[in-house]
Design a protein around this motif. Sequence first.
Motif, short mmCIF file in Angstrom:
data_model
loop_
_atom_site.label_atom_id
_atom_site.label_comp_id
_atom_site.label_asym_id
_atom_site.label_seq_id
_atom_site.Cartn_x
_atom_site.Cartn_y
_atom_site.Cartn_z
N ARG A 175 96.05 19.38 -20.42
CA ARG A 175 94.80 19.74 -21.27
C ARG A 175 94.11 20.50 -20.26
O ARG A 175 94.52 21.01 -19.45
CB ARG A 175 93.76 18.15 -21.66
CG ARG A 175 95.12 17.58 -22.82
CD ARG A 175 93.99 16.38 -23.25
NE ARG A 175 94.61 15.31 -22.38
CZ ARG A 175 93.72 14.31 -22.08
NH1 ARG A 175 92.44 14.42 -22.70
NH2 ARG A 175 94.13 13.23 -21.35
N GLU A 176 92.44 20.49 -20.59
CA GLU A 176 91.57 21.34 -19.79
C GLU A 176 91.86 21.50 -18.44
O GLU A 176 91.86 22.43 -17.71
CB GLU A 176 90.25 21.13 -20.20
CG GLU A 176 89.27 22.08 -19.90
CD GLU A 176 89.44 23.37 -20.85
OE1 GLU A 176 89.05 24.58 -20.65
OE2 GLU A 176 90.20 23.26 -21.87
N GLY A 177 91.98 20.11 -17.81
CA GLY A 177 92.09 20.10 -16.45
C GLY A 177 93.46 20.14 -15.79
O GLY A 177 93.70 20.12 -14.57
N SER A 194 94.08 12.85 -28.50
CA SER A 194 93.06 13.23 -27.47
C SER A 194 92.51 14.37 -27.34
O SER A 194 93.17 15.51 -27.87
CB SER A 194 93.60 12.96 -25.91
OG SER A 194 94.52 11.73 -25.71
N SER A 195 91.18 14.74 -26.83
CA SER A 195 90.45 16.29 -27.03
C SER A 195 90.98 16.77 -25.65
O SER A 195 91.53 16.14 -24.67
CB SER A 195 88.91 15.96 -26.93
OG SER A 195 88.51 15.37 -26.04
N ARG A 196 90.15 17.91 -25.39
CA ARG A 196 90.61 18.61 -24.27
C ARG A 196 90.16 18.32 -22.98
O ARG A 196 90.73 18.26 -21.92
CB ARG A 196 89.83 19.99 -24.50
CG ARG A 196 90.51 21.09 -25.48
CD ARG A 196 92.00 21.34 -25.26
NE ARG A 196 92.29 22.07 -24.07
CZ ARG A 196 93.59 22.35 -23.55
NH1 ARG A 196 94.51 21.75 -24.26
NH2 ARG A 196 93.81 23.08 -22.52
N GLU A 197 89.18 17.19 -23.15
CA GLU A 197 88.62 16.64 -22.01
C GLU A 197 88.52 15.09 -21.82
O GLU A 197 88.39 14.39 -20.89
CB GLU A 197 87.11 16.95 -21.55
CG GLU A 197 86.89 18.55 -21.19
CD GLU A 197 87.20 18.64 -19.68
OE1 GLU A 197 87.72 17.68 -19.23
OE2 GLU A 197 86.92 19.84 -19.28
N TYR A 198 88.75 14.42 -23.14
CA TYR A 198 88.60 13.02 -23.39
C TYR A 198 89.48 12.39 -24.11
O TYR A 198 90.06 13.04 -25.14
CB TYR A 198 87.30 12.54 -23.80
CG TYR A 198 87.03 11.18 -24.01
CD1 TYR A 198 86.32 10.52 -23.07
CD2 TYR A 198 87.24 10.57 -25.19
CE1 TYR A 198 86.23 9.09 -23.05
CE2 TYR A 198 87.00 9.24 -25.25
CZ TYR A 198 86.64 8.31 -24.16
OH TYR A 198 86.25 7.21 -24.43
N SER A 200 89.97 10.73 -20.25
CA SER A 200 90.81 11.46 -18.96
C SER A 200 92.07 11.14 -18.87
O SER A 200 92.77 10.14 -19.17
CB SER A 200 89.98 10.65 -17.85
OG SER A 200 90.81 11.08 -16.59
N TRP A 224 92.72 22.46 -12.13
CA TRP A 224 91.33 21.88 -11.69
C TRP A 224 91.33 20.32 -11.37
O TRP A 224 90.63 20.10 -10.43
CB TRP A 224 90.61 22.03 -12.82
CG TRP A 224 90.12 23.42 -13.01
CD1 TRP A 224 90.52 24.51 -12.31
CD2 TRP A 224 89.37 24.14 -14.05
NE1 TRP A 224 90.13 25.90 -12.87
CE2 TRP A 224 89.36 25.62 -13.93
CE3 TRP A 224 88.66 23.63 -14.93
CZ2 TRP A 224 88.75 26.39 -14.68
CZ3 TRP A 224 88.04 24.43 -16.02
CH2 TRP A 224 88.10 25.97 -15.93
N ASP A 225 92.01 19.64 -12.04
CA ASP A 225 92.04 17.97 -11.82
C ASP A 225 93.06 17.66 -10.78
O ASP A 225 93.04 16.27 -10.45
CB ASP A 225 92.43 17.46 -13.07
CG ASP A 225 91.26 17.46 -14.06
OD1 ASP A 225 90.13 18.05 -13.72
OD2 ASP A 225 91.27 16.86 -15.22
#
Length: 246
Positions: A175-177, A194-198, A200, A224-225
């Motif tokens: 996902r996003e991170g 799950s969404s791109r950010e939630y 975690s 990033w994460d």
Amino acid sequence: SAEPANAAGEGKVKVSVVDAESGEPIPVRMHLKNSQGKPVIPRGTVSWKDHFIVDGEITLKLRPDDYTFQVERGPEYKIRHGNFHIERRAEDHHEIAMHRFVDLSKEGWWSGELHVHRPPKDIELLMRAEDLHVAPVITWWNERNIWANQTPPTSLMKRFDDNRLYHLMAGEDEREGGALLYFNLHRPLPITGSSREYPSPVKFLDMARESADAHIDIEKPFWWDMPVWVATGKVDSIGIAHNHMQ
């Protein structure tokens, strides 16, 4: 884009691939291009984008033209380059001998690939063609889960050729991170929806850690994460030789 080989082709060439030392047929990955440099993919082959698998031998039906090829079998064999000319109604035979220049398994090193998004039915042939010994197969990731409408086999670990192994329950949360890869689980994690950010990714990381057999990999070191995942103390490895190197 790749051009399908002409099933009603006007010329044929039989390609045989053997191990130079043993003389035995071996599967390989072949990149075949016509005179315009366009990849040619024969119908019915196991393929991806610009290449296909030759399982020891294949008869190619092709339009009259000049063709070039590159043949590979993992990093322990020398890459072979060559060419052939196809004429109308002609038939030819081309033998390719693959030379192994190192055998790392004899030194205790075993080749593996942790990021495998290929159909399980093709895995054994693909592993032979790439000379891989270890390959967890990603069968669930984000919104896709091949087990949603079928029951997983009782035995998820498969062994063949005595020293090649693959596992059918690898997964990916991308996902996003960034992306985490999950190995040795017995069932998929509930990441669908799950969404791109939630939520975690750490939520699912914690769930995976409930299994004593789990191995969790940060798929690339620059996500990033990544620092947060490392700080949890719950990841086992980070991919260094990853697919962005391609």
